[in-house]
Design an enzyme around this catalytic site. Structure first.
Site, PDB file in Angstrom:
ATOM      1  N   SER A  72     -90.890  17.810  -6.559  1.00 14.25           N
ATOM      2  CA  SER A  72     -92.309  17.660  -6.388  1.00 14.25           C
ATOM      3  C   SER A  72     -92.783  16.518  -5.826  1.00 14.25           C
ATOM      4  O   SER A  72     -92.364  15.499  -6.032  1.00 14.25           O
ATOM      5  CB  SER A  72     -93.145  17.811  -7.613  1.00 14.25           C
ATOM      6  N   LYS A  73     -93.869  16.713  -4.829  1.00 16.47           N
ATOM      7  CA  LYS A  73     -94.255  15.596  -4.068  1.00 16.47           C
ATOM      8  C   LYS A  73     -95.516  14.916  -4.852  1.00 16.47           C
ATOM      9  O   LYS A  73     -96.062  13.646  -4.442  1.00 16.47           O
ATOM     10  CB  LYS A  73     -94.395  15.678  -2.714  1.00 16.47           C
TER      11      LYS A  73
ATOM     12  N   THR B  59     -97.257  23.894 -11.239  1.00 16.16           N
ATOM     13  CA  THR B  59     -96.758  25.052 -10.050  1.00 16.16           C
ATOM     14  C   THR B  59     -95.908  25.643 -10.627  1.00 16.16           C
ATOM     15  O   THR B  59     -95.795  26.019 -12.079  1.00 16.16           O
ATOM     16  CB  THR B  59     -96.109  23.602  -9.217  1.00 16.16           C
TER      17      THR B  59
ATOM     18  N   LYS C 293     -98.394  28.805 -13.090  1.00 14.39           N
ATOM     19  CA  LYS C 293     -99.927  28.959 -12.645  1.00 14.39           C
ATOM     20  C   LYS C 293    -100.561  29.892 -13.569  1.00 14.39           C
ATOM     21  O   LYS C 293    -101.779  29.921 -13.920  1.00 14.39           O
ATOM     22  CB  LYS C 293    -100.004  29.109 -11.290  1.00 14.39           C
TER      23      LYS C 293
ATOM     24  N   ASN D 233    -104.031  25.504 -11.240  1.00 16.87           N
ATOM     25  CA  ASN D 233    -103.064  24.532 -10.744  1.00 16.87           C
ATOM     26  C   ASN D 233    -103.395  23.285 -11.297  1.00 16.87           C
ATOM     27  O   ASN D 233    -102.799  22.299 -11.132  1.00 16.87           O
ATOM     28  CB  ASN D 233    -102.868  24.521  -9.192  1.00 16.87           C
TER      29      ASN D 233
ATOM     30  N   GLY E 213    -100.590  38.026   3.289  1.00 19.07           N
ATOM     31  CA  GLY E 213    -100.253  37.634   1.783  1.00 19.07           C
ATOM     32  C   GLY E 213    -101.240  37.997   0.788  1.00 19.07           C
ATOM     33  O   GLY E 213    -102.492  37.732   1.267  1.00 19.07           O
TER      34      GLY E 213
ATOM     35  N   GLY F 116    -100.470  34.574  -5.319  1.00 19.30           N
ATOM     36  CA  GLY F 116    -101.435  33.505  -5.954  1.00 19.30           C
ATOM     37  C   GLY F 116    -102.073  32.871  -4.830  1.00 19.30           C
ATOM     38  O   GLY F 116    -103.379  32.514  -5.281  1.00 19.30           O
ATOM     39  N   ALA F 117    -101.333  32.178  -3.912  1.00 16.96           N
ATOM     40  CA  ALA F 117    -101.939  31.329  -3.141  1.00 16.96           C
ATOM     41  C   ALA F 117    -103.172  31.864  -2.331  1.00 16.96           C
ATOM     42  O   ALA F 117    -104.063  31.461  -2.052  1.00 16.96           O
ATOM     43  CB  ALA F 117    -100.855  30.826  -2.388  1.00 16.96           C
TER      44      ALA F 117
ATOM     45  N   MET G 116     -98.810  28.093   4.760  1.00 16.91           N
ATOM     46  CA  MET G 116     -98.935  27.279   3.715  1.00 16.91           C
ATOM     47  C   MET G 116     -97.603  26.403   3.433  1.00 16.91           C
ATOM     48  O   MET G 116     -97.616  25.402   2.345  1.00 16.91           O
ATOM     49  CB  MET G 116     -99.205  28.075   2.487  1.00 16.91           C
TER      50      MET G 116
HETATM   51  P1  NDP Z   1     -96.242  34.685  -4.597  1.00 17.31           P
HETATM   52  O1  NDP Z   1     -95.123  34.975  -5.127  1.00 17.31           O
HETATM   53  O2  NDP Z   1     -97.557  34.721  -5.619  1.00 17.31           O
HETATM   54  O3  NDP Z   1     -96.934  35.839  -3.321  1.00 17.31           O
HETATM   55  C1  NDP Z   1     -96.164  36.127  -2.376  1.00 17.31           C
HETATM   56  C2  NDP Z   1     -96.548  36.762  -1.158  1.00 17.31           C
HETATM   57  O4  NDP Z   1     -95.673  37.025  -0.099  1.00 17.31           O
HETATM   58  C3  NDP Z   1     -97.079  38.369  -1.735  1.00 17.31           C
HETATM   59  O5  NDP Z   1     -98.196  38.777  -0.990  1.00 17.31           O
HETATM   60  C4  NDP Z   1     -95.660  38.997  -0.982  1.00 17.31           C
HETATM   61  O6  NDP Z   1     -96.062  40.351  -0.774  1.00 17.31           O
HETATM   62  C5  NDP Z   1     -95.577  38.343   0.182  1.00 17.31           C
HETATM   63  N1  NDP Z   1     -94.118  38.272   0.648  1.00 17.31           N
HETATM   64  C6  NDP Z   1     -93.023  37.839   0.039  1.00 17.31           C
HETATM   65  N2  NDP Z   1     -91.859  38.157   0.630  1.00 17.31           N
HETATM   66  C7  NDP Z   1     -92.280  38.377   1.995  1.00 17.31           C
HETATM   67  C8  NDP Z   1     -91.557  38.904   3.159  1.00 17.31           C
HETATM   68  N3  NDP Z   1     -90.467  38.897   3.190  1.00 17.31           N
HETATM   69  N4  NDP Z   1     -92.354  39.520   4.127  1.00 17.31           N
HETATM   70  C9  NDP Z   1     -93.753  39.620   3.970  1.00 17.31           C
HETATM   71  N5  NDP Z   1     -94.373  39.388   2.735  1.00 17.31           N
HETATM   72  C10 NDP Z   1     -93.683  38.797   1.886  1.00 17.31           C
HETATM   73  O7  NDP Z   1     -96.509  33.376  -3.911  1.00 17.31           O
HETATM   74  P2  NDP Z   1     -97.405  32.185  -3.718  1.00 17.31           P
HETATM   75  O8  NDP Z   1     -98.615  33.046  -3.490  1.00 17.31           O
HETATM   76  O9  NDP Z   1     -97.597  31.290  -4.898  1.00 17.31           O
HETATM   77  O10 NDP Z   1     -97.115  31.403  -2.489  1.00 17.31           O
HETATM   78  C11 NDP Z   1     -96.974  31.791  -1.073  1.00 17.31           C
HETATM   79  C12 NDP Z   1     -96.591  30.667  -0.140  1.00 17.31           C
HETATM   80  O11 NDP Z   1     -97.637  29.562  -0.195  1.00 17.31           O
HETATM   81  C13 NDP Z   1     -95.292  29.835  -0.450  1.00 17.31           C
HETATM   82  O12 NDP Z   1     -94.689  29.768   0.558  1.00 17.31           O
HETATM   83  C14 NDP Z   1     -95.773  28.605  -1.375  1.00 17.31           C
HETATM   84  O13 NDP Z   1     -94.835  27.683  -1.158  1.00 17.31           O
HETATM   85  C15 NDP Z   1     -97.059  28.310  -0.541  1.00 17.31           C
HETATM   86  N6  NDP Z   1     -97.829  27.303  -1.075  1.00 17.31           N
HETATM   87  C16 NDP Z   1     -98.275  26.108  -0.538  1.00 17.31           C
HETATM   88  C17 NDP Z   1     -99.181  25.526  -1.207  1.00 17.31           C
HETATM   89  C18 NDP Z   1     -99.346  24.141  -0.800  1.00 17.31           C
HETATM   90  O14 NDP Z   1    -100.137  23.377  -1.097  1.00 17.31           O
HETATM   91  N7  NDP Z   1     -99.223  23.884   0.608  1.00 17.31           N
HETATM   92  C19 NDP Z   1     -99.802  25.681  -2.380  1.00 17.31           C
HETATM   93  C20 NDP Z   1     -99.452  27.027  -2.991  1.00 17.31           C
HETATM   94  C21 NDP Z   1     -98.549  27.813  -2.327  1.00 17.31           C
HETATM   95  P3  NDP Z   1     -95.848  41.361  -1.774  1.00 17.31           P
HETATM   96  O15 NDP Z   1     -97.520  41.619  -2.601  1.00 17.31           O
HETATM   97  O16 NDP Z   1     -95.714  42.585  -0.888  1.00 17.31           O
HETATM   98  O17 NDP Z   1     -94.666  41.159  -2.800  1.00 17.31           O
END
Ligand code: NDP
Length: 272
Positions: free
Chosen positions: A14-15, A61, A65, A86, A126, A129-130, A216
């Site tokens: 974590s940063k 995190t 969440k 968060n 997507g 959660g994000a 993201m």
């Molecule tokens: P979740 O696990 O809640 O959701 C994942 C999403 O990605 C779903 O919509 C899922 O689809 C989709 N998915 C997963 N694998 C694939 C794939 N191979 N091809 C296509 N779609 C895929 O994750 P979060 O929403 O929590 O996080 C998403 C991203 O955002 C992560 O990379 C996380 O690190 C980043 N993030 C960055 C933040 C920042 O401050 N920069 C803050 C929060 C998150 P399905 O519904 O079909 O499973």
């Protein structure tokens, strides 16, 4: 000194402690902020122990969440809409849950990248959660269109139904990756595909020259999504700015003062 922390599992990467230490130094706030590894089945106990030690607030995190959302006695509107928390605030009223991820995303797009959302066509890839946390803050900027595409189409459609009632009815649409029509001014990758170095199977025609392509995820090297977007003429941007901005929004909620994020973002970039 007032105490804050970030809960996660894992948490070593974590940063957030670095970011909040920089905010505190910059604004002259007296606080300590550390990281806490909570057991996967012991999040609520870890939070209660921290409160008993005098903790004033915490970030949350992966994977806690949703549990933080359940634990909070009160929720901000954006935390209710996101269905995830968060940021926690502990005071005489109990535990309040907030979600600053979407506000951080929007602040990064509008302030740091200098791209207005109002009147624009926005594509959100997507529906996890994000993505869910991003919908309300994006809608508040009145885009012309906000299309949500997801691997599991029903999840994207459920999001559209949920947010139609919150002012998104004329703007929102949903579908799968293959049937995305037209091009967009802003494309946001909120899938976790980048974590597996994978690219969601969307058509390259979503980009036009100058489209803002925001992943993201962040890291030392550009993600496969950002490399692909740049090759199609888009302007790439990773999620580091979003990370710093969501932290600034949490800091504001805790301390009542908004830090200047530009210098902190620059120094975090150098440390990647
Ligand atoms: P979740 O696990 O809640 O959701 C994942 C999403 O990605 C779903 O919509 C899922 O689809 C989709 N998915 C997963 N694998 C694939 C794939 N191979 N091809 C296509 N779609 C895929 O994750 P979060 O929403 O929590 O996080 C998403 C991203 O955002 C992560 O990379 C996380 O690190 C980043 N993030 C960055 C933040 C920042 O401050 N920069 C803050 C929060 C998150 P399905 O519904 O079909 O499973």
């Amino acid at each position: 000194m007032d105490r804050y922390c970030v809960f996660g599992n894992p948490i070593a990467h974590s940063k957030s402690p670095d970011i909040h230490a920089a905010f505190a130094a910059q604004t002259g706030q007296q606080l300590v902020y550390d990281k806490r590894l909570a057991p996967v089945d012991g999040f609520a106990d870890a939070v209660r122990a921290f409160i008993a030690e005098g903790g004033k607030g915490a970030n949350v995190t992966v994977p806690f969440k949703l549990e933080a959302h359940k634990l909070a006695g009160a929720l901000t509107i954006r935390a209710q809409a996101a269905g995830a928390v968060n940021t926690l605030l502990f005071d005489e009223h109990g535990i309040t849950g907030d979600n600053t991820d979407g506000a951080g995303l929007v602040a990064d797009i509008t302030h740091n990248a200098g791209v207005a959302i109002t009147g624009k066509r926005v594509l959100l890839l997507g529906a996890g959660g994000a993505a869910r946390g991003a919908v309300l803050p994006l809608l508040e900027h009145r885009p012309q269109a906000l299309h949500i595409a997801n691997r599991t189409v029903a999840t994207a459609e459920a999001l559209v139904q949920q947010f139609a009632a919150l002012g998104g009815a004329d703007v929102l649409s949903a579908g799968g990756f293959a049937d995305i029509a037209g091009d967009f001014d802003i494309v946001i990758n909120a899938t976790s595909a980048s974590l597996q170095a994978a690219l969601p199977p969307f058509p390259p025609s979503v980009f036009h020259p100058g489209t803002l392509a925001l992943d993201m995820m962040y890291g030392k090297e550009p993600t496969v999504f950002l490399r692909f977007a740049e090759a199609e003429g888009a302007v790439p941007r990773d999620g580091l700015g979003m990370l710093v901005e969501q932290a600034a929004e949490a800091f504001l909620g805790w301390r009542g003062v908004r830090p200047d994020t530009a210098a902190v973002l620059q120094s975090m970039r150098q440390k990647l």
